[in-house]
Design a protein around this motif. Structure first.
Motif: not given
Length: 254
Positions: A204, A207, A213, A217, A220
């Motif tokens: 995170a 990101a 990012s 993501i 995640i």
């Protein structure tokens, strides 16, 4: 001066995140000190866990129907899953311990899964919680073993099938492993939950960097799926080990 200003701006824009901050125990009503009676975020989320379990097992099953609702189906599946686990691992004579084992399983699995919600807290990521759960299992098994078998419960530590010369050494090893049970039982659960949540927090943090990012993501999302699976597996492992230990209390002879 311009160089120093640029350097300060670079430091100010640098990525700073602390994955372990999410495990800090904080008082809910101000202050910084935490005492045994302080209501903290751990207390809050343990309470939410209990309420969620009651909502599933009481509200969702009240007025049970032949064609069950989703909540009733989940409750019945959980009930049957734990009941069969006790029968298969410990035996039919251990069914009397079903309420305790079922409560243990539901508390752990709900704590694990609710901890994946944004801004939540995972009680099972703290050793203070898992060691209490493990110690209660340890004391229950020990008390039940001596209550049912008396001194014969000590036969759990005596490997009669081994050669006589090595039996004392094996007995010492068995005693040590028995008293290590609550440590391994608690560390396994807390360690797995803490590690997974920390990794999610790390991804995170990445990101926030535009260049990475999209990858962060995706990572995640993948970690969330994995943590859902891990949360269930860790509840299962903790519960099935409890069943194995109960089997030792009911049938202590090697």
């Amino acid at each position: 001066m311009a160089t120093e200003a640029a350097h300060g701006a670079e430091e100010g824009s640098s990525l700073v995140f602390h994955p372990m901050d999410q495990f800090i125990v904080k008082p809910l009503f101000g202050g910084t000190e935490v005492h045994w009676y302080t209501i903290t975020n751990v207390t809050l989320w343990m309470g939410i866990t209990v309420l969620a379990i009651l909502a599933l097992m009481v509200l969702a099953t009240s007025g049970a129907k032949r064609i069950p609702s989703r909540g009733q189906s989940i409750a019945e599946m959980a009930y049957g899953f734990v009941y069969k686990m006790i029968e298969d691992v410990t035996g039919k004579d251990a069914v009397k311990f079903f309420p305790y084992v079922f409560t243990l399983f539901m508390f752990i699995v709900f704590s694990n899964l609710l901890g994946l919600l944004p801004m939540s807290f995972t009680p099972t990521s703290h050793f203070a919680v898992t060691i209490v759960l493990a110690l209660v299992v340890f004391l229950t098994v020990t008390i039940v073993g001596f209550a049912l078998h008396g001194a014969q419960f000590l036969g759990l530590f005596w490997v009669s099938s081994a050669p006589a010369a090595v039996r004392p050494l094996l007995a010492l090893i068995e005693v040590i492993s028995y008293f290590v049970r609550p440590v391994s039982h608690s560390i396994r659960l807390a360690g797995n939950m803490m590690a997974g949540h920390a990794v999610i927090k790390v991804f995170a943090g990445f990101a926030a960097i535009a260049a990475v990012s999209p990858v962060a993501i995706i990572a995640i999302v993948g970690m969330y799926g994995l943590e859902i699976l891990v949360g269930f597996i860790q509840a299962y492992v903790f519960t099935i080990l409890t069943c194995v230990y109960l089997k030792d209390a009911l049938h202590p002879a090697h």
